[in-house]
Design a protein around this motif. Structure first.
Motif, mmCIF file in Angstrom:
data_model
loop_
_atom_site.group_PDB
_atom_site.id
_atom_site.type_symbol
_atom_site.label_atom_id
_atom_site.label_comp_id
_atom_site.label_asym_id
_atom_site.label_seq_id
_atom_site.Cartn_x
_atom_site.Cartn_y
_atom_site.Cartn_z
ATOM 1 N N SER A 98 0.834 -1.185 0.058
ATOM 2 C CA SER A 98 -0.055 0.028 -0.121
ATOM 3 C C SER A 98 0.953 1.129 -0.047
ATOM 4 O O SER A 98 1.873 1.153 0.711
ATOM 5 N N LEU A 99 0.653 2.181 -0.902
ATOM 6 C CA LEU A 99 1.642 3.420 -1.095
ATOM 7 C C LEU A 99 0.696 4.724 -0.818
ATOM 8 O O LEU A 99 1.317 5.644 -0.749
ATOM 9 N N SER A 100 -0.560 4.489 -0.672
ATOM 10 C CA SER A 100 -1.329 5.920 -0.557
ATOM 11 C C SER A 100 -1.165 6.399 0.722
ATOM 12 O O SER A 100 -1.030 7.541 0.906
ATOM 13 N N GLY A 101 -0.765 5.754 1.965
ATOM 14 C CA GLY A 101 -0.737 6.135 3.339
ATOM 15 C C GLY A 101 0.599 7.072 3.244
ATOM 16 O O GLY A 101 0.912 8.008 3.992
ATOM 17 N N LEU A 102 1.617 6.363 2.479
ATOM 18 C CA LEU A 102 2.821 6.997 2.263
ATOM 19 C C LEU A 102 2.871 8.321 1.887
ATOM 20 O O LEU A 102 3.414 9.440 2.233
ATOM 21 N N LYS A 103 2.104 8.494 0.710
ATOM 22 C CA LYS A 103 2.092 9.681 0.045
ATOM 23 C C LYS A 103 1.264 10.936 1.014
ATOM 24 O O LYS A 103 1.672 11.643 1.029
ATOM 25 N N THR A 104 0.166 10.534 1.591
ATOM 26 C CA THR A 104 -0.326 11.203 2.589
ATOM 27 C C THR A 104 0.759 11.786 3.660
ATOM 28 O O THR A 104 0.667 12.911 4.119
#
Ligand SMILES: [Zn+2]
Lengths: 233, 335
Positions: B210-216
């Protein structure tokens, strides 16, 4: 001259084979998003019916739109690639020109329109004098109501052809009343037989053995390009 | 046998002539990156239009470079998916026209499987079983290939693909497009320990990413500094971001290698060109006595040589398609 012609700019895919100026086979099939699955089998069937093989072809004619972007690209890429492998000329013809040619026998003013979705049409206006088709207004994208206004400026009867008019017939009738007549359904989509006739002179004039590269006529820019233009304004 | 490969799944128009699935006679790649730069990402309609313009000249060049003509081609292999549907259709239309005219077999190749194949093309001694980490603009997939060469997907990203995350972060930070190489370059100049970002799902015992959390987390980090009127340490942030992405990918890849008892790991896909990822995975693999294969840059990026090479394998198995075939934008790596 043995010519293969096809148009994929609308929901009707049409393929024809011509030999020495005569249409010897024509197939049209209606269906959205079926061009990839149907085009080559239709070409194969038309060639078989005409009694020739793809290797016998001396020219390719293709409808270049405007119309459905994705479907259009399938047709134009197929045409360009056949031209490339066979080393024969390819000629592109406006799909609106093809529509107008289908009812050119009527003479006078002919308006052609292809449904551009999003409540717009791709339209062009033609005048047929003594059997010769001349372009009055080249292809442009326009709202049906505005097109009706454009056509109202002409004080003559106008024949309307294309799915852009069958979709917005009432808009036209409201403004133009009985000055306009809608072509009968069999002429509502670009037919490859009409394309053959239009392309023949150019194919005869082309240098034999030299492949070509035809470009689609999109008229509309991609949405992202429009968006960037707006942002820069 | 000479196979003509055609690849148009995203923003690279490519054609290649490969002999017997192994000898790359030509591999012409025309990148559209310039045309997508103003948008900070690949615009599907722009890509499709460019493919149409480029496909025939690129095919012509691939034949010329290989020193052959159409009459020498024994089969045509084309990417049928996954990818951008409008882009895929241009390649398939061209491939069909060629195969039909030459009356030779037409082969529909899985783009993801072909990325993994690129490793065999460069290292003929490579043998399965192996674990493959496939990272690109559209995909982050961990897969295992058994002895017979059969691929099974172990896990993939639940949200953004690796390349996508890089592009989004780069756009947000006002970096050049494409974001991957730029962040990779800055990361090498920065200190990852100065900006610690979350390692999403690193402790979960499955193989999902999952990469969306890192983006946030990056967005929050930047807005916090901005509120405090502080300057953004771009190099350290790039290093911290890259480390967070890589740590998870390396940890999960190594865990898969252990679970399946393989002695080979292969990297594949456009993001496999990332120097930080290659180095970190190499280090971890070396430590365990596992051999890491990673394609050269030309074969990491989307290219038709990998399509023609895998196409040869398909052909041996009799896996061909006919003139009614369609592209599949969502074709999975394995089912
Ligand atoms: Zn790829």
């Amino acid at each position: 001259m043995k010519v293969l012609a096809f148009d994929t700019a609308t929901p009707v895919t049409s393929v024809a084979v011509g030999i020495d100026g005569a249409v010897v086979a024509e197939i049209s099939i209606t269906g959205d998003k079926v061009q990839m699955e149907r085009l080559m089998p239709m070409i194969d069937a038309a060639l078989r019916e005409a009694g020739i093989t793809v290797r016998d072809l001396e020219g390719i004619a293709v409808g270049v739109g405007p119309g459905l972007f994705t479907a259009l690209r399938i047709g134009v890429t197929t045409a360009n690639t056949l031209s490339q492998v066979l080393r024969v000329p390819v000629v592109g013809v406006s799909s609106l020109d093809i529509l107008a040619a289908g009812i050119a026998y009527r003479g006078g003013l002919i308006a052609a329109a292809i449904d551009a979705r999003r409540r717009e049409v791709f339209a062009a206006l033609y005048c047929v004098t003594e059997g010769v088709i001349g372009i009055i207004a080249p292809e442009h994208v326009i709202e049906p109501g505005t097109l009706a206004e454009e056509l109202a400026a002409y004080d003559e009867p106008i024949a309307m052809v294309g799915d852009g008019f069958s979709a917005y017939c009432s808009v036209m009738r409201d403004r133009l009343e009985n000055r306009v007549t809608l072509a009968s359904p069999e002429f509502m989509y670009p037919r490859a037989s009409s394309l053959l006739m239009l392309a023949e002179p150019a194919l005869r004039a082309a240098v034999p053995g030299v492949p070509g590269l035809v470009a689609p006529v999109y008229v509309r820019q991609p949405d992202a390009v429009e968006l960037i233009k707006k942002m820069r304004r | 046998m000479l196979i003509l490969g055609v690849e148009t799944s995203c923003d690279e128009t490519s054609a290649s002539v490969v002999e017997d699935g192994a000898i790359v006679r030509s591999n012409v790649i025309s990148s559209q990156v310039e045309f997508h730069r103003p948008y900070g990402g690949v615009v599907p309609e722009v890509a499709s239009r460019k493919h149409l313009e480029l496909i025939n000249p690129v095919i012509e060049e691939s034949l010329a470079e290989a020193g052959v003509g159409f009459e020498d081609i024994g089969a045509v292999a084309v990417t049928i998916g996954p990818g951008l549907i409008g882009a895929l259709l241009v390649g398939l239309a061209a491939a069909k026209a060629i195969a039909y005219t030459l009356d030779v077999p037409l082969i529909g190749v899985n783009h993801l499987e072909a990325h993994i194949r690129a490793n065999f093309l460069e290292d003929p001694a490579l043998r399965p079983p192996l674990v493959a980490l496939l990272v690109s603009g559209g995909h982050t997939i961990l897969a295992v290939m058994d002895e017979s060469g059969r691929l099974t997907t172990l896990g993939e990203t639940l949200d953004d693909a690796a390349g996508e995350a890089y592009d989004k972060i780069a756009r947000f930070l006002g970096l050049a497009y494409p974001g991957g190489p730029e962040i990779d370059r800055l990361a090498a100049l920065g200190d990852a320990k100065k900006v610690i970002l979350p390692r999403a799902m690193i402790d979960r015992d499955d193989y999902a990413f999952s990469l969306s959390g890192l983006k946030t987390a990056v967005l929050n980090y930047v807005s916090k500094l901005e509120k405090q009127g502080q300057e953004i340490p771009l190099n350290d942030l790039a290093a911290g971001f890259q480390a967070a992405v890589i740590d998870v990918q390396v940890a999960k890849t190594m865990r898969a290698a252990k679970e399946y008892g393989v002695k080979n790991i292969v990297l594949a896909g456009g993001v496999a060109a990332n120097a930080g990822l290659r180095a970190a995975l190499k280090e971890a693999a070396d430590e365990k006595g596992i051999k890491l294969n990673a394609p050269t840059l030309e074969l990491c990026t989307d290219n038709a040589a990998m399509i023609a090479s895998l196409g040869y394998e398909y052909l041996k198995e009799g896996k061909t398609i006919d003139m009614t075939a369609n592209s599949d934008a969502n074709l999975p790596l394995s089912s």
